[in-house]
Every structure is written in C-alpha cells, then in structure tokens.
Design a protein around this motif. Sequence first.
Motif, PDB file in Angstrom:
ATOM      1  N   LEU A  73       0.810  -1.203   0.000  1.00  0.00           N
ATOM      2  CA  LEU A  73       0.000   0.000   0.000  1.00  0.00           C
ATOM      3  C   LEU A  73       0.854   1.268   0.000  1.00  0.00           C
ATOM      4  O   LEU A  73       1.846   1.332  -0.704  1.00  0.00           O
ATOM      5  CB  LEU A  73      -0.982  -0.037   1.173  1.00  0.00           C
ATOM      6  N   PHE A  74       0.483   2.268   0.799  1.00  0.00           N
ATOM      7  CA  PHE A  74       1.190   3.543   0.764  1.00  0.00           C
ATOM      8  C   PHE A  74       2.318   3.566   1.787  1.00  0.00           C
ATOM      9  O   PHE A  74       2.069   3.658   2.987  1.00  0.00           O
ATOM     10  CB  PHE A  74       0.218   4.697   1.041  1.00  0.00           C
ATOM     11  N   TYR A  75       3.538   3.437   1.311  1.00  0.00           N
ATOM     12  CA  TYR A  75       4.715   3.495   2.175  1.00  0.00           C
ATOM     13  C   TYR A  75       4.572   2.549   3.373  1.00  0.00           C
ATOM     14  O   TYR A  75       4.888   2.898   4.508  1.00  0.00           O
ATOM     15  CB  TYR A  75       4.949   4.938   2.633  1.00  0.00           C
ATOM     16  N   GLY A  76       4.083   1.342   3.079  1.00  0.00           N
ATOM     17  CA  GLY A  76       3.957   0.322   4.111  1.00  0.00           C
ATOM     18  C   GLY A  76       2.714   0.437   4.970  1.00  0.00           C
ATOM     19  O   GLY A  76       2.514  -0.382   5.875  1.00  0.00           O
ATOM     20  N   MET A  77       1.874   1.420   4.718  1.00  0.00           N
ATOM     21  CA  MET A  77       0.658   1.621   5.522  1.00  0.00           C
ATOM     22  C   MET A  77      -0.590   1.423   4.669  1.00  0.00           C
ATOM     23  O   MET A  77      -0.563   1.677   3.463  1.00  0.00           O
ATOM     24  CB  MET A  77       0.633   3.049   6.089  1.00  0.00           C
ATOM     25  N   ASP A  78      -1.666   0.976   5.301  1.00  0.00           N
ATOM     26  CA  ASP A  78      -2.912   0.910   4.550  1.00  0.00           C
ATOM     27  C   ASP A  78      -3.459   2.313   4.361  1.00  0.00           C
ATOM     28  O   ASP A  78      -2.964   3.293   4.936  1.00  0.00           O
ATOM     29  CB  ASP A  78      -3.930  -0.016   5.224  1.00  0.00           C
ATOM     30  N   ALA A  79      -4.477   2.420   3.514  1.00  0.00           N
ATOM     31  CA  ALA A  79      -4.990   3.726   3.119  1.00  0.00           C
ATOM     32  C   ALA A  79      -5.462   4.548   4.317  1.00  0.00           C
ATOM     33  O   ALA A  79      -5.190   5.751   4.410  1.00  0.00           O
ATOM     34  CB  ALA A  79      -6.132   3.547   2.114  1.00  0.00           C
ATOM     35  N   LYS A  80      -6.159   3.919   5.236  1.00  0.00           N
ATOM     36  CA  LYS A  80      -6.706   4.640   6.382  1.00  0.00           C
ATOM     37  C   LYS A  80      -5.596   5.207   7.270  1.00  0.00           C
ATOM     38  O   LYS A  80      -5.656   6.363   7.708  1.00  0.00           O
ATOM     39  CB  LYS A  80      -7.606   3.707   7.196  1.00  0.00           C
ATOM     40  N   ALA A  81      -4.575   4.411   7.514  1.00  0.00           N
ATOM     41  CA  ALA A  81      -3.468   4.843   8.365  1.00  0.00           C
ATOM     42  C   ALA A  81      -2.669   5.959   7.704  1.00  0.00           C
ATOM     43  O   ALA A  81      -2.260   6.929   8.357  1.00  0.00           O
ATOM     44  CB  ALA A  81      -2.561   3.660   8.694  1.00  0.00           C
ATOM     45  N   PHE A  82      -2.452   5.839   6.389  1.00  0.00           N
ATOM     46  CA  PHE A  82      -1.682   6.865   5.694  1.00  0.00           C
ATOM     47  C   PHE A  82      -2.461   8.174   5.633  1.00  0.00           C
ATOM     48  O   PHE A  82      -1.886   9.256   5.789  1.00  0.00           O
ATOM     49  CB  PHE A  82      -1.310   6.394   4.290  1.00  0.00           C
ATOM     50  N   LYS A  83      -3.758   8.090   5.446  1.00  0.00           N
ATOM     51  CA  LYS A  83      -4.590   9.296   5.435  1.00  0.00           C
ATOM     52  C   LYS A  83      -4.514  10.025   6.775  1.00  0.00           C
ATOM     53  O   LYS A  83      -4.424  11.250   6.836  1.00  0.00           O
ATOM     54  CB  LYS A  83      -6.039   8.915   5.125  1.00  0.00           C
ATOM     55  N   ALA A  84      -4.531   9.244   7.859  1.00  0.00           N
ATOM     56  CA  ALA A  84      -4.442   9.833   9.198  1.00  0.00           C
ATOM     57  C   ALA A  84      -3.105  10.522   9.403  1.00  0.00           C
ATOM     58  O   ALA A  84      -3.025  11.594  10.029  1.00  0.00           O
ATOM     59  CB  ALA A  84      -4.663   8.748  10.260  1.00  0.00           C
ATOM     60  N   LEU A  85      -2.037   9.922   8.884  1.00  0.00           N
ATOM     61  CA  LEU A  85      -0.700  10.508   9.012  1.00  0.00           C
ATOM     62  C   LEU A  85      -0.616  11.828   8.246  1.00  0.00           C
ATOM     63  O   LEU A  85      -0.030  12.802   8.733  1.00  0.00           O
ATOM     64  CB  LEU A  85       0.353   9.526   8.505  1.00  0.00           C
ATOM     65  N   LEU A  86      -1.204  11.862   7.054  1.00  0.00           N
ATOM     66  CA  LEU A  86      -1.231  13.102   6.283  1.00  0.00           C
ATOM     67  C   LEU A  86      -1.967  14.202   7.051  1.00  0.00           C
ATOM     68  O   LEU A  86      -1.480  15.330   7.182  1.00  0.00           O
ATOM     69  CB  LEU A  86      -1.917  12.876   4.929  1.00  0.00           C
ATOM     70  N   LYS A  87      -3.133  13.854   7.584  1.00  0.00           N
ATOM     71  CA  LYS A  87      -3.943  14.830   8.320  1.00  0.00           C
ATOM     72  C   LYS A  87      -3.210  15.350   9.546  1.00  0.00           C
ATOM     73  O   LYS A  87      -3.269  16.543   9.874  1.00  0.00           O
ATOM     74  CB  LYS A  87      -5.268  14.193   8.723  1.00  0.00           C
ATOM     75  N   GLN A  88      -2.493  14.453  10.205  1.00  0.00           N
ATOM     76  CA  GLN A  88      -1.725  14.822  11.393  1.00  0.00           C
ATOM     77  C   GLN A  88      -0.709  15.913  11.089  1.00  0.00           C
ATOM     78  O   GLN A  88      -0.391  16.750  11.941  1.00  0.00           O
ATOM     79  CB  GLN A  88      -1.024  13.574  11.934  1.00  0.00           C
ATOM     80  N   ASN A  89      -0.224  15.918   9.850  1.00  0.00           N
ATOM     81  CA  ASN A  89       0.792  16.900   9.439  1.00  0.00           C
ATOM     82  C   ASN A  89       0.221  18.044   8.605  1.00  0.00           C
ATOM     83  O   ASN A  89       0.979  18.831   8.033  1.00  0.00           O
ATOM     84  CB  ASN A  89       1.892  16.180   8.658  1.00  0.00           C
ATOM     85  N   GLY A  90      -1.104  18.146   8.550  1.00  0.00           N
ATOM     86  CA  GLY A  90      -1.731  19.223   7.808  1.00  0.00           C
ATOM     87  C   GLY A  90      -1.524  19.138   6.311  1.00  0.00           C
ATOM     88  O   GLY A  90      -1.495  20.162   5.612  1.00  0.00           O
ATOM     89  N   LEU A  91      -1.381  17.917   5.802  1.00  0.00           N
ATOM     90  CA  LEU A  91      -1.124  17.702   4.382  1.00  0.00           C
ATOM     91  C   LEU A  91      -2.307  17.029   3.699  1.00  0.00           C
ATOM     92  O   LEU A  91      -3.065  16.292   4.333  1.00  0.00           O
ATOM     93  CB  LEU A  91       0.110  16.816   4.192  1.00  0.00           C
ATOM     94  N   VAL A 122      -7.743   1.871  -7.055  1.00  0.00           N
ATOM     95  CA  VAL A 122      -8.678   3.000  -7.099  1.00  0.00           C
ATOM     96  C   VAL A 122      -9.419   3.131  -5.769  1.00  0.00           C
ATOM     97  O   VAL A 122      -9.592   4.236  -5.248  1.00  0.00           O
ATOM     98  CB  VAL A 122      -9.671   2.841  -8.270  1.00  0.00           C
ATOM     99  N   THR A 123      -9.823   2.014  -5.206  1.00  0.00           N
ATOM    100  CA  THR A 123     -10.510   2.036  -3.910  1.00  0.00           C
ATOM    101  C   THR A 123      -9.615   2.624  -2.825  1.00  0.00           C
ATOM    102  O   THR A 123     -10.051   3.463  -2.023  1.00  0.00           O
ATOM    103  CB  THR A 123     -10.938   0.608  -3.509  1.00  0.00           C
ATOM    104  N   ASP A 124      -8.356   2.206  -2.804  1.00  0.00           N
ATOM    105  CA  ASP A 124      -7.411   2.727  -1.808  1.00  0.00           C
ATOM    106  C   ASP A 124      -7.142   4.216  -2.022  1.00  0.00           C
ATOM    107  O   ASP A 124      -7.041   4.987  -1.064  1.00  0.00           O
ATOM    108  CB  ASP A 124      -6.092   1.947  -1.865  1.00  0.00           C
ATOM    109  N   ALA A 125      -7.019   4.618  -3.291  1.00  0.00           N
ATOM    110  CA  ALA A 125      -6.776   6.023  -3.597  1.00  0.00           C
ATOM    111  C   ALA A 125      -7.933   6.896  -3.108  1.00  0.00           C
ATOM    112  O   ALA A 125      -7.726   7.956  -2.511  1.00  0.00           O
ATOM    113  CB  ALA A 125      -6.582   6.198  -5.099  1.00  0.00           C
ATOM    114  N   ALA A 126      -9.146   6.431  -3.343  1.00  0.00           N
ATOM    115  CA  ALA A 126     -10.324   7.182  -2.910  1.00  0.00           C
ATOM    116  C   ALA A 126     -10.359   7.313  -1.392  1.00  0.00           C
ATOM    117  O   ALA A 126     -10.740   8.364  -0.852  1.00  0.00           O
ATOM    118  CB  ALA A 126     -11.593   6.499  -3.421  1.00  0.00           C
ATOM    119  N   GLU A 127      -9.928   6.275  -0.690  1.00  0.00           N
ATOM    120  CA  GLU A 127      -9.913   6.296   0.776  1.00  0.00           C
ATOM    121  C   GLU A 127      -8.954   7.372   1.298  1.00  0.00           C
ATOM    122  O   GLU A 127      -9.246   8.063   2.292  1.00  0.00           O
ATOM    123  CB  GLU A 127      -9.486   4.924   1.307  1.00  0.00           C
ATOM    124  N   VAL A 128      -7.828   7.540   0.630  1.00  0.00           N
ATOM    125  CA  VAL A 128      -6.835   8.527   1.060  1.00  0.00           C
ATOM    126  C   VAL A 128      -7.256   9.951   0.689  1.00  0.00           C
ATOM    127  O   VAL A 128      -6.823  10.911   1.321  1.00  0.00           O
ATOM    128  CB  VAL A 128      -5.457   8.202   0.446  1.00  0.00           C
TER     129      VAL A 128
END
Length: 295
Positions: A73-91, A122-128
């Motif tokens: 997935l995204f840098y070793g993380m699933d879509a939900k976890a990576f999305k949370a990391l982005l949000k944590q950094n205001g990205l 596509v499903t993972d991309a939409a989740e992020v």
Amino acid sequence: MITTRRSFLKTSALLSAGLLAAPNLFAYDKKYIGLQLYTVRDAMAKDPAAALAKVAKVGYTSVEGATYTGNELFYGMDAKAFKALLKQNGLIMPSAHYRLGEEQVNGASQKGTILNDWEKAVTDAAEVGVKYMVCAYLSTPERGNLDHYKKIAEDFNKAGEVCKKAGIQLCYHNHDFEFIQENGKYPYEILLEATDKNLVKFEIDLYWLTKANQDPIALIDKHPGRFPLWHVKDLDKTPERKFTEVGNGIIDFKKIFTQANKAGLKYFFVEQDVCPGDPFDSIAQSISYIKKNLV
C-alpha cells in the motif's frame, strides 16, 4: 420590484461576462504548494512519519505519492493509516503515481497497476482522498512503436472509466522519450489524440518537456484543459542539463504560469530527482522561490 425576463437575461449576461473577465476564480488553489515525494524517497523509505513532518515544516501543504505497491500500500501503511498521518501533518495528497503494469517483475505481474488489480488501487486512492491517479512512467519494454502506444491509450481509457466511477481523474506523466519521433509523429501525440479527453488528462513535467526541446505553452495552446497537474522542476544551465532547484535553471516558470488557467491547472508539485546534497535543503530552496515568484 418586478424583474422582467429582459432584465433577468441582461443581468445574467453581465454576470457571465464578469466571470469570463475574472478567470482566476477557476484557477488552482494557491494555498497548496505540493511536493512529489520521490524527491525525498530515501527519507520516506526510512521513516515516513518523520519525513512528512519535515516536508510540512518546510512549508509544503500537499504531496504527490510515489509509492503504491498493492500489497504494501502507501509506504507500508494501509490507506486509512496513511490518510491519518497526512492529516496529522496538515497535508493532503490529491495525486499519486502508479505504473502501467505491462512489464512483469521477477516473472510476476505488478499489483496495484493499471493492468493488474486496478480496482483495488482506485478504492485505496479514494480512501486517502486522491483526486488524480497518474501513470508515472513506461518502462522501455512497455513503450514499443506507435501502434503499441495506441494500445496503451485504449488501456488508459478503460482505466479512466474505473477512476471516473470513484470520482477520480486518470492522468499520464511525461518524460522525454515520448518526444522521439516515429514516422513523423511523437508517441505523446498518440496518447493525447487516442485517449478520451474526459477520461485521460496529463501531468506536464516541465523539466522533461524542456529537455526534449518542447514548448509547454505551445502544447497548452494546442490542448487546452488537458493539463490539470504540473511538475515544477528545473534544469540547470550546464551542457548536461541536470536537475536543479526551482528558479536556479533555465525554465521561465513565471511565463508558463500565466497559462495556468488555459492548461486547466489544479495542483502542481515540486520534484527534483537528484539533489546535490540533502533533499530537504533543495526543496526548501525551491519553495522559497515559488512563494516569492509564483503564488
């Protein structure tokens, strides 16, 4: 006061004229200065959380993904976890790169590519929150002749249909090999002409386009609205025409950015494939130029 049909039409016409006179209403959102994460790939591979925190600290507000492998997935993380990391950094990550997947690796098909397990990608991309899925590169075996590029265009149209159902736009990112003529025609022209303009759009890489001796403004004039994404990447003044920080090289970004609306620009991303030292020093220099001159 009673509004007559004539006065209503007159008012509507004035409003329409006002919108046409103020095209910036439809321009890219200048609060988003993006970074293609390939620039800091080593840091992302080592510690993506720390790397994203540094990217945000430098001043970037959006990123473009460079690593989606299907299984990892995204840098070793699933879509939900990576999305949370982005949000944590205001990205936000409005765009991410993918591969065609025609070429096999170690005898196996590449997962999470346009030709293999695309629906899951596509499903993972939409989740992020990805809005643009970009075919980043065609390997040498995937390129072939002009007829093969027509086949690739068909593959893009089909993949674009899948993206559309998820509210995502498919794009293609150029290098310079698409501008090697065959029978008087560029492969890039085939991709532009043989793809549905609503299903497949393009991410202009200004470095590679310039290195291939192409004029980005002429390209935009010929195909308005097809280029919602740009890679803001400079090439230096040496004969080797190497990668350099934005503003250090030969590209006239100010002139090109006057065509943002005509291109249909929505997001742009700084990218520097090779940096002379610490990539974070280079991206800091690039964003400093952009803030002073382009946004």
